[in-house]
Enzyme design. Structure first.
Site, PDB file in Angstrom:
ATOM      1  N   CYS A 134      55.241  61.893  87.600  1.00 37.37           N
ATOM      2  CA  CYS A 134      55.695  62.485  86.333  1.00 37.37           C
ATOM      3  C   CYS A 134      57.081  61.997  85.921  1.00 37.37           C
ATOM      4  O   CYS A 134      57.321  61.703  84.738  1.00 37.37           O
ATOM      5  CB  CYS A 134      55.685  64.009  86.439  1.00 37.37           C
ATOM      6  SG  CYS A 134      56.457  64.644  87.938  1.00 37.37           S
ATOM      7  N   HIS A 247      60.797  68.369  83.096  1.00 33.56           N
ATOM      8  CA  HIS A 247      61.754  67.547  83.842  1.00 33.56           C
ATOM      9  C   HIS A 247      62.765  66.922  82.888  1.00 33.56           C
ATOM     10  O   HIS A 247      62.425  66.550  81.758  1.00 33.56           O
ATOM     11  CB  HIS A 247      61.033  66.414  84.579  1.00 33.56           C
ATOM     12  CG  HIS A 247      60.216  66.853  85.751  1.00 33.56           C
ATOM     13  ND1 HIS A 247      60.143  68.152  86.187  1.00 33.56           N
ATOM     14  CD2 HIS A 247      59.408  66.123  86.592  1.00 33.56           C
ATOM     15  CE1 HIS A 247      59.342  68.219  87.243  1.00 33.56           C
ATOM     16  NE2 HIS A 247      58.887  67.000  87.505  1.00 33.56           N
TER      17      HIS A 247
END
Length: 341
Positions: A134, A247
């Site tokens: 990711c 994130h």
């Protein structure tokens, strides 16, 4: 039957997990052409039902499932499951799109970000396509256009990764610890090595012999493979932060040809999958809560020259690690496979 009319037998392996659930919602949102949907999980998670487009579908035991007839299999159940069952599904004729790290570094398995190297989907001799990590994925959606125009020599990146990257148990631990600390109770860390609530942990995944963690090395290995350039230097630090979803990354790049913030901003505004949020004012930048959580884009802000390097540029990159960082990209790769007919 034309490609546009064809419908597919799709299997979702790990359907009861956070990423699996998000995959299902995205398949529905994007109206993926499904004829049959098989939901699969381990024996302990099988047996229940999940609603999909108004129908309740039983979750089957992966170990007892016959993959014959499956066209596309979306795997998000961990590396050991992928290693055991991914090749079996591929041998039965399915195109396997795997979200784990099981096959990412194999030369005969393409590692694909839909906006960066979609042409590599067709290069799958084993019938397996790997979904990147990711943190790598969101970084490269933003950096690939800059690399192709100006050439990137070096990337310094510090990641600020939400606990959802660690699965349900990590989400539960942050919530539990937060409640305990606000109630002046003692905590006993279980999922993380130290307290995560109101804290930062500069440690994700196992430490390697060189002192970096495996999560950090993924940024090195995967960046080079996806961009097809082993000369790119990557210096990563990965940090777990007390955020539930999304994130963030502080990225400093050094380019072969100088790029101004204005030119970078203009290029990124035209790049697929990117949304620029870069106003030099309070709140004029993306954050996990205000922009990323629950959305599909990779957001870029704080674009400015590096004061320490004549060809340096700084960026702040934010994205939902469960949606774009895992589920959405997997479905986008499935769409590319479906378009082949």
């Amino acid at each position: 039957m034309s490609n546009a009319d064809r419908r597919f037998h799709v299997a979702v392996v790990g359907a009861t997990g956070a990423v699996g659930e998000t995959m299902l919602s995205i398949l529905a949102e994007r109206n993926f052409p499904i004829a049959t949907l098989s939901l699969l999980a381990s024996s302990r998670s099988a047996g229940g039902e999940i609603e999909f487009q108004g129908q309740k579908i039983k979750v089957q035991d992966l170990a007892e499932f016959d993959p014959s007839g499956v066209d596309i299999a979306l795997f998000s159940a961990g590396g050991s499951v992928s290693k055991e069952y991914g090749p079996k599904f591929a041998a039965a004729g399915a195109v396997v799109i795997d979200n784990s790290s099981a096959f990412r570094y194999d030369d005969d398995v393409p590692l694909v970000v839909s906006e960066v190297n979609p042409e590599q989907v067709a290069n799958r001799p084993r019938g397996i396509i790997a979904n990147p990590n990711c943190s790598t994925m969101q970084m490269l959606v933003a950096l690939a256009p800059l690399h192709r125009r100006y050439g990137i020599e070096r990337i310094n990146v510090a990641t600020y990764q939400s606990v959802s990257g660690g699965g349900r148990s990590a989400l539960e631990e942050l919530g539990k610890q937060t409640g305990q600390l606000l109630s002046f109770q003692d905590i006993d860390p279980q999922r993380f090595p130290v307290q995560i609530a109101f804290n930062l942990i500069p440690h994700i995944d196992d430490f390697q012999d060189n002192g970096f963690t495996k999560e950090e090395m993924k940024l090195v290995w995967e960046t080079r493979k996806i961009l097809g350039d082993d000369s790119i230097l990557v210096n990563p630090t990965a940090v777990r932060v007390p955020v539930f979803y999304g994130h963030s990354e502080a990225v400093a790049i050094e380019t072969r040809e100088k790029v101004t913030p204005e030119a970078a901003r203009e290029l990124l505004e035209q790049s697929p999958g990117v949304e620029v949020v870069d106003r030099r004012e309070a709140g004029g930048y993306p954050t996990p809560v205000t922009h990323a959580s629950g959305t599909d884009a990779v957001y870029v802000g704080r674009i400015r020259e590096d004061l320490s390097h004549p060809r340096g540029l700084n960026l702040w990159i934010v994205s939902d690690n469960i949606r774009k960082g895992a589920a959405l990209n997997a479905v986008q790769l499935a769409e590319l496979v479906a378009a082949e007919g």
